[in-house]
Design an enzyme around this catalytic site. Structure first.
Site, PDB file in Angstrom:
ATOM      1  N   GLU A  93      47.136 102.079  50.827  1.00 43.71           N
ATOM      2  CA  GLU A  93      48.541 102.028  51.261  1.00 43.71           C
ATOM      3  C   GLU A  93      49.434 101.636  50.089  1.00 43.71           C
ATOM      4  O   GLU A  93      49.956 100.511  50.015  1.00 43.71           O
ATOM      5  CB  GLU A  93      48.666 101.099  52.464  1.00 43.71           C
ATOM      6  CG  GLU A  93      47.818 101.616  53.631  1.00 43.71           C
ATOM      7  CD  GLU A  93      47.880 100.775  54.890  1.00 43.71           C
ATOM      8  OE1 GLU A  93      48.749  99.887  54.977  1.00 43.71           O
ATOM      9  OE2 GLU A  93      47.044 101.003  55.782  1.00 43.71           O
TER      10      GLU A  93
ATOM     11  N   HIS B 170      42.985 103.493  61.607  1.00 38.75           N
ATOM     12  CA  HIS B 170      43.925 102.981  60.598  1.00 38.75           C
ATOM     13  C   HIS B 170      43.162 102.111  59.601  1.00 38.75           C
ATOM     14  O   HIS B 170      42.111 101.584  59.922  1.00 38.75           O
ATOM     15  CB  HIS B 170      45.064 102.206  61.264  1.00 38.75           C
ATOM     16  CG  HIS B 170      46.141 103.120  61.751  1.00 38.75           C
ATOM     17  ND1 HIS B 170      47.465 102.952  61.444  1.00 38.75           N
ATOM     18  CD2 HIS B 170      46.067 104.260  62.487  1.00 38.75           C
ATOM     19  CE1 HIS B 170      48.169 103.936  61.974  1.00 38.75           C
ATOM     20  NE2 HIS B 170      47.349 104.735  62.627  1.00 38.75           N
ATOM     21  N   GLU B 171      43.722 102.026  58.385  1.00 34.65           N
ATOM     22  CA  GLU B 171      43.013 101.389  57.267  1.00 34.65           C
ATOM     23  C   GLU B 171      41.592 101.963  57.179  1.00 34.65           C
ATOM     24  O   GLU B 171      40.594 101.232  57.140  1.00 34.65           O
ATOM     25  CB  GLU B 171      42.971  99.858  57.422  1.00 34.65           C
ATOM     26  CG  GLU B 171      44.326  99.195  57.432  1.00 34.65           C
ATOM     27  CD  GLU B 171      45.056  99.356  58.772  1.00 34.65           C
ATOM     28  OE1 GLU B 171      44.396  99.249  59.813  1.00 34.65           O
ATOM     29  OE2 GLU B 171      46.265  99.621  58.769  1.00 34.65           O
TER      30      GLU B 171
ATOM     31  N   GLU C 131      55.019 102.573  59.165  1.00 36.36           N
ATOM     32  CA  GLU C 131      55.120 101.116  59.368  1.00 36.36           C
ATOM     33  C   GLU C 131      55.803 100.444  58.170  1.00 36.36           C
ATOM     34  O   GLU C 131      56.518  99.455  58.345  1.00 36.36           O
ATOM     35  CB  GLU C 131      53.737 100.511  59.617  1.00 36.36           C
ATOM     36  CG  GLU C 131      52.777 100.690  58.443  1.00 36.36           C
ATOM     37  CD  GLU C 131      51.401 100.047  58.666  1.00 36.36           C
ATOM     38  OE1 GLU C 131      51.229  99.312  59.642  1.00 36.36           O
ATOM     39  OE2 GLU C 131      50.507 100.301  57.840  1.00 36.36           O
TER      40      GLU C 131
ATOM     41  N   HIS D 141      43.608 100.475  71.911  1.00 38.32           N
ATOM     42  CA  HIS D 141      43.765  99.938  70.561  1.00 38.32           C
ATOM     43  C   HIS D 141      42.717  98.875  70.275  1.00 38.32           C
ATOM     44  O   HIS D 141      42.512  97.965  71.086  1.00 38.32           O
ATOM     45  CB  HIS D 141      45.166  99.322  70.394  1.00 38.32           C
ATOM     46  CG  HIS D 141      45.446  98.902  68.979  1.00 38.32           C
ATOM     47  ND1 HIS D 141      45.881  97.644  68.642  1.00 38.32           N
ATOM     48  CD2 HIS D 141      45.325  99.577  67.810  1.00 38.32           C
ATOM     49  CE1 HIS D 141      46.033  97.571  67.317  1.00 38.32           C
ATOM     50  NE2 HIS D 141      45.702  98.733  66.796  1.00 38.32           N
ATOM     51  N   HIS D 142      42.045  99.035  69.159  1.00 40.48           N
ATOM     52  CA  HIS D 142      41.074  98.044  68.691  1.00 40.48           C
ATOM     53  C   HIS D 142      41.430  97.638  67.270  1.00 40.48           C
ATOM     54  O   HIS D 142      41.037  98.317  66.310  1.00 40.48           O
ATOM     55  CB  HIS D 142      39.664  98.646  68.669  1.00 40.48           C
ATOM     56  CG  HIS D 142      39.057  98.830  70.027  1.00 40.48           C
ATOM     57  ND1 HIS D 142      37.978  99.661  70.239  1.00 40.48           N
ATOM     58  CD2 HIS D 142      39.361  98.296  71.237  1.00 40.48           C
ATOM     59  CE1 HIS D 142      37.646  99.617  71.528  1.00 40.48           C
ATOM     60  NE2 HIS D 142      38.474  98.805  72.152  1.00 40.48           N
TER      61      HIS D 142
HETATM   62  C1  NOJ Z   1      48.169  98.337  60.774  1.00 41.35           C
HETATM   63  C2  NOJ Z   1      48.337  99.661  61.416  1.00 41.35           C
HETATM   64  O1  NOJ Z   1      48.526 100.668  60.446  1.00 41.35           O
HETATM   65  C3  NOJ Z   1      49.502  99.568  62.373  1.00 41.35           C
HETATM   66  O2  NOJ Z   1      49.764 100.831  62.945  1.00 41.35           O
HETATM   67  C4  NOJ Z   1      49.181  98.549  63.432  1.00 41.35           C
HETATM   68  O3  NOJ Z   1      50.298  98.390  64.276  1.00 41.35           O
HETATM   69  C5  NOJ Z   1      48.843  97.192  62.815  1.00 41.35           C
HETATM   70  N1  NOJ Z   1      47.870  97.347  61.796  1.00 41.35           N
HETATM   71  C6  NOJ Z   1      48.304  96.216  63.833  1.00 41.35           C
HETATM   72  O4  NOJ Z   1      47.066  96.663  64.309  1.00 41.35           O
HETATM   73 CA    CA Z   2      48.254 100.425  57.980  1.00 40.10          CA
END
Ligand code: NOJ
Ligand code: CA
Length: 673
Positions: free
Chosen positions: A174, A453-454, A478, A377-378
Site C-alpha cells: 500500500e 485485503h492486505e 481508504e 468480514h474477517h
Molecule cells: C484495511 C482494509 O483495507 C479496509 O478495507 C478495512 O476497512 C480495514 N482494514 C479494517 O478491516
Molecule cells: Ca488496506
C-alpha cells in the site's frame, strides 16, 4: 547406405548417445519472440529477443538447496517442443473467452549436485510475453528440501524507466508508485513495469504462486533484476517435500502499456478451474457497506455509542441496497475483538461471536426477504494462527446464514506476523502464501467466495480457484479518507499498468462527497466526480463497491445512475489509449449484452483526448450516455462539476473526451438496434 561408407569412428559415434546440446531455441507462435536456453561455463542461461531487440540478455537460471553448493550445469538434455492453441471460458472476468496460444520448450538441465542433478525448465512463449518455471521432479518422494537461493535473473539492455516502490515496507503493497530510471531499483515488488527507450514495455511478475514464497526483484544497478524470495525467519526461502514445481516467472513484452494490460498470460499459466460449479454460487455484482462511515470516523468498528455494525444501521443499508439494485451489504466491526488496539491484538478477534447489538440471524433474514446478501468480514489483524484455529466454525456460521462472500483482512506491518512457533513472518512469504490459499480452499467447500485485503499479490490463481474473486494489494480508496497524503490523481493512471496486471482489485470506487466540507486537498479524494464514475470501468473487479454513504448518493441521483447501470462482468475488455502516469482510456463490453462502457481517467493536467469508437459493433447504433467533467471542473477547486449528455453514435464516430485537471469521463453505450 550412407552408414556403410562411413569410417569406423563415425559408426561408433552414431552408436553412442548424441552429444548433449548446449543451446536450444524456440519462437512464439507468431514469430514475435525468440527464446534460447544454453549452458555455458557451468551456468544455465536464457535469453529473449523480439526481432532485432534483445529483451533479456543471457540471464541465469536455477535454485540452490541447503546442504549443497551452487550447481554447475553441464548439459541440456531432452528438449521437447509443444504447440498449444486453445480457447477457454472464464466463469466471470474481464473477458469471457481467453485464447491460450503458445509454444512450449521443456528442457532438462544436468547439474553436478544431488538435488540439481536433473532439473526441468519449462518455457512458454506467447507473442506478448513468456513464462518459465522449474520442475524438480527428480527429488525423491518424501524428501524434505530447503531452497536457499533463487538465481533466476532478468537482465535488460539499454535505458528503461520503472514504476515501483521499495519492497519490504511495513504497509506491504500500500504505497504510491514512484517513477525512476530502472537502474535505481533496489528491491521492487512485482508486477514491476518498465518502459524502454527502445519503445518496449515490460512487466515482470509471476503466475500460480502456490506453496512458495512471493518473488520480489533486486536491482543490480545495471539493468539486471534478480529474483528475491521472501524468506522464512531462519533465512530459508522455501521448504518443500518431494518433487515440486515452482511458480512461473513471467515477462510481458509489448509496444504499448495497453498490450501489458490486455495480456492474459498470467491467467493462461494457471491451472484450469477446480470449481466447475462456481457459476451456481458466485455471481459478479455490486455492493455497498457499513465501511466508509468508519473510515470517516462517523462510526466505529469497536463497540460503544458509535458502533457502526448495529442491526438498525445495517438494515438501513439493506434498504438502500434493495432500492437501488445492489447485491450485497458489507458489514465490518460486527464481531468481538475490535475494542482497543486491534492491530496489536489481532489474536483477540472472535469470528463467531457478534457484538450484542448485531443480530446476524435477523439481518440475514431481513436481507433475504429483500434480495440483498450480507457480505461477511474477517479482519485478522494479521494474527493468522488465531484465524486459522477458528476458520471452520467461522465459515460455517456464515454459510449457515446464507453469506457467500467474505472480505478478509490482514492489517499488520509486514514482517511482524507471528506464526505458530512465535516467529515473525513477512506478509507474503511461504507461510502466508500457504495460509491464504488454505482459506480459499476451505471456503470453496462451503461455496463461499473470498475478497482478501492486505493480501499476497495476485498471480492469476482466480483461474484455478474462481472463488478467490478479488483482492486489495495497493493503495485503495481508504487512503482517501485518512491518508496523509491521499492518493494523487496520477495514481489511477499508474495502477492499470502495475498492480492491476496481477488481477482484480477491490479498490472501492465511487466517493461522491469529494469536498468533505472543505477538507484540504491532500486529505480528501483528489479527483472529480466523473473520475469516480470512470473508475468502475478502469479498475476491473467482479465485485465493485459503491463506497460512499447512502445519503451522498441520494443527494446526487443523476451521477448515481452510472453506478447503478455499470456491470461488474465483461465479455471483453480493451485498453484503448494510455500514457502511464498521465491518462488511461478503457472500454469493456458487458457480458451477455451488447452494451459497452468506457472509462477515462487523467492526472492533474487537463487534456482533450480524441477517442475513436471503432470498438463498437459494425452497423449498430448506440445511445452514448456521457458523464463528463462539467464546465469549470477541477479536482482542486470544483470537483463535483459534472455534465451528463446523451448522443447517438456508431463505430465510425470519434468522441472528444475533455478531462479536467484530476478529471475523467464515464460513458455507457446502450445498444439501440
Ligand atoms: C484495511 C482494509 O483495507 C479496509 O478495507 C478495512 O476497512 C480495514 N482494514 C479494517 O478491516
Ligand atoms: Ca488496506
Amino acid at each position: 547406405m550412407i552408414l556403410k561408407t562411413l569410417p569406423l569412428f563415425g559408426l561408433s559415434m552414431l552408436a553412442m548417445a548424441p552429444p548433449a546440446a548446449a543451446r536450444e531455441c524456440a519462437r512464439s507462435p507468431g514469430n514475435v519472440l525468440e527464446l534460447c536456453v544454453s549452458v555455458e561455463n557451468g551456468e544455465a542461461l536464457y535469453q529473449v529477443r523480439r526481432g532485432d531487440v534483445t529483451v533479456i540478455a543471457p540471464s541465469r537460471l536455477g535454485l540452490r538447496f541447503a546442504g549443497e553448493g551452487d550447481p554447475r550445469f553441464t548439459a541440456i538434455d531432452d528438449a521437447k517442443r509443444t504447440s498449444v492453441d486453445t480457447t477457454w471460458e472464464q466463469p466471470w472476468g474481464e473477458q469471457r473467452l481467453v485464447r491460450d496460444h503458445h509454444q512450449e520448450l521443456s528442457v532438462t538441465l544436468t547439474g553436478d549436485t544431488a538435488l540439481n542433478k536433473s532439473v526441468g525448465v519449462t518455457f512458454r512463449l506467447f507473442d506478448d510475453g513468456l513464462g518459465f518455471r522449474y520442475n524438480y521432479g527428480a527429488i525423491p518422494a518424501g524428501q524434505a528440501v530447503s531452497v536457499v537461493a533463487d538465481h533466476s535473473q532478468f537482465r535488460t539492455v539499454g535505458a528503461y524507466q520503472a514504476w515501483w516502490y521499495p519492497g519490504l515496507g511495513g504497509e506491504r503493497d500500500e504505497y504510491l508508485y514512484g517513477q525512476s530510471d530502472a537502474r535505481r531499483i533496489t528491491l521492487a515488488e512485482t508486477p514491476l513495469t518498465l518502459k524502454g527507450d527502445n519503445g518496449l514495455y515490460l512487466s515482470f511478475h509471476e503466475a500460480a504462486l502456490v506453496d512458495f514464497p512471493s518473488m520480489l526483484l533486486e536491482g543490480d544497478g545495471a539493468g539486471g533484476y534478480d529474483a528475491w524470495l521472501m524468506p522464512w525467519p531462519d533465512g530459508v526461502l522455501a521448504r518443500k517435500t518431494g518433487p515440486f514445481t515452482t511458480p512461473w516467472r513471467t515477462v510481458l513484452v509489448g509496444e504499448t502499456p495497453g498490450a501489458l494490460a490486455d495480456s492474459r498470460i498470467t491467467l493462461n499459466l494457471n491451472e484450469p478451474s477446480k470449481l466447475p460449479d462456481i457459476g451456481k454460487w458466485f455471481k459478479p455484482g455490486k455492493y455497498v457497506g457499513v465501511w466508509w462511515e468508519m473510515h470517516l470516523e462517523k462510526s466505529t468498528w469497536g463497540s460503544g455509542p458509535k458502533h457502526g455494525a448495529n442491526t438498525a444501521n445495517v438494515k438501513r443499508y439493506i434498504d438502500f441496497a434493495a432500492k437501488y439494485g445492489f447485491d450485497g451489504v458489507l458489514v465490518e466491526g460486527w464481531n468481538r475483538g475490535w475494542d482497543g488496539d486491534w492491530i496489536a491484538n489481532g489474536d483477540k478477534f472472535s469470528f463467531t461471536e457478534a457484538y450484542p447489538d448485531f443480530d446476524l440471524a435477523e439481518i440475514t433474514r431481513y436481507g433475504k426477504a429483500k434480495g440483498v446478501k450480507l457480505i461477511g468480514h474477517h479482519e485478522t489483524g494479521g494474527a493468522i494462527e488465531n484465524y486459522a484455529r477458528q476458520l471452520d466454525p467461522a465459515l460455517k456460521l456464515y454459510a449457515d446464514t446464507g453469506v457467500s462472500l467474505i472480505k478478509t483482512g490482514y492489517v499488520r506491518p509486514s514482517g511482524t506476523m507471528v506464526d505458530g512457533e512465535g516467529r515473525l513472518q513477512w506478509f507474503a512469504g511461504q507461510y502466508a502464501v500457504r495460509h491464504h490459499l488454505d482459506v480459499v480452499k476451505r471456503a470453496a467447500k462451503l461455496h463461499i467466495a473470498i475478497n482478501t485485503h492486505e493480501p499476497v499479490k495476485d498471480t492469476g490463481l482466480r483461474r484455478t480457484w474462481p472463488n478467490w474473486v478479488s483482492r486489495e494489494g495497493a493503495r485503495g480508496q481508504e487512503f482517501n479518507a485518512w491518508g496523509n497524503p491521499t492518493n494523487p490523481p496520477e495514481h489511477m493512471t499508474i495502477l492499470p499498468f502495475t498492480r492491476m496486471l496481477a488481477g482484480p482489485m477491490d479498490f472501492t470506487p465511487g466517493i461522491f462527497d469529494i469536498a468533505r466540507q472543505g477538507k484540504e486537498l491532500t486529505r480528501r479524494v483528489q479527483s472529480t466526480l466523473a473520475t469516480q464514475l470512470a473508475e468502475y470501468v478502469v479498475i476491473y473487479s467482479p465485485i465493485q463497491m459503491a463506497a460512499d454513504l447512502p445519503e451522498n448518493y441520494e443527494a446526487r441521483p443523476h451521477a448515481f445512475g452510472f453506478i447503478r447501470d455499470v456491470p461488474a462482468d465483461w465479455e471483453q475488455s480493451k485498453t484503448l489509449q494510455s500514457v502511464i502516469g498521465d491518462y488511461v482510456v478503457v472500454a469493456r463490453q458487458q457480458r451477455g449484452k451488447g452494451d459497452w462502457y468506457l472509462g477515462a481517467v487523467g492526472d492533474e493536467e487537463a487534456r482533450d483526448i480524441a477517442q475513436p469508437l471503432a470498438f463498437l459493433a459494425p452497423g449498430k447504433r448506440y445511445e452514448a450516455q456521457i458523464y463528463a467533467d462539467g464546465p469549470g471542473a477541477d479536482y482542486r477547486t470544483n470537483p463535483e462539476a459534472l455534465m451528463i449528455e446523451k448522443r447517438i453514435v456508431t463505430r465510425t464516430d470519434t468522441l472528444s473526451l475533455k478531462l479536467a485537471p484530476g478529471g475523467g469521463a464515464a460513458i455507457r453505450f446502450r445498444l439501440l438496434d
